[in-house]
Scaffold this active site. Structure first.
Site, mmCIF file in Angstrom:
data_model
loop_
_atom_site.group_PDB
_atom_site.id
_atom_site.type_symbol
_atom_site.label_atom_id
_atom_site.label_comp_id
_atom_site.label_asym_id
_atom_site.label_seq_id
_atom_site.Cartn_x
_atom_site.Cartn_y
_atom_site.Cartn_z
ATOM 1 N N CYS A 16 0.931 -1.220 0.135
ATOM 2 C CA CYS A 16 0.000 0.052 -0.065
ATOM 3 C C CYS A 16 0.948 1.183 0.077
ATOM 4 O O CYS A 16 2.087 1.068 0.083
ATOM 5 C CB CYS A 16 -0.995 -0.149 1.199
ATOM 6 N N CYS A 90 -4.335 -0.819 -2.627
ATOM 7 C CA CYS A 90 -4.991 0.475 -2.958
ATOM 8 C C CYS A 90 -5.119 0.877 -4.300
ATOM 9 O O CYS A 90 -5.215 2.238 -4.600
ATOM 10 C CB CYS A 90 -4.164 1.458 -1.880
#
Length: 149
Positions: A16, A90
């Site tokens: 992420c 993400c």
């Protein structure tokens, strides 16, 4: 036993931006759900590690998963070759270019595109809970896929 490495048949890296929320929840779920399956797991931030968001700790605790001992780490502290599967939590896979491209060239690479709870939560942890539950479902699917591979 180490968290990941040669002791495991498969090793998963969750990436992420900052390794503070989504990747932490995914790591916690995979550790919890893998049972006795030989799956190693780590998580890291592409930009770098910061700190685990309190909201992530709270909602994972509500689900019975303790992530307080996990650490927020930088991707630069890991070697891509140590992992069979890399997951961008993400949508940050687009940031894996140049010398970082190798992370997308593992046996399995997935971009989950999960929403960012700290950015959208209205203050009641509802966004954290929704993303937590999405992480759990995706981790269950991942375990099934890795076991059949």
């Amino acid at each position: 036993m180490a968290a990941y490495g040669a002791d495991y048949k498969k090793n998963v890296m969750f990436l992420c931006n900052h390794n503070s929320c989504r990747s932490q929840m995914a790591e916690g779920w995979l550790r919890s759900l893998r049972g006795d399956k030989s799956i190693g797991v780590a998580s890291a931030g592409i930009v770098g590690g910061t700190a685990i968001k309190p909201g992530a700790i709270t909602v994972m605790s509500e689900a019975g998963v303790d992530i307080t001992n996990q650490t927020s780490d930088a991707m630069a502290d890991f070697k891509p070759d140590d992992f069979d599967c890399v997951i961008s939590c993400c949508g940050c896979g687009s940031k894996l270019d140049g010398d970082k491209e190798v992370w997308k060239q593992r046996t399995y690479f997935f971009d989950w595109g999960l929403d960012d709870p700290p950015a959208i939560d209205p203050g009641d942890l509802s966004a954290y809970r929704r993303v937590r539950d999405e992480c759990k479902a995706k981790c269950e699917e991942l375990i099934t896929m890795l076991e059949s591979a």
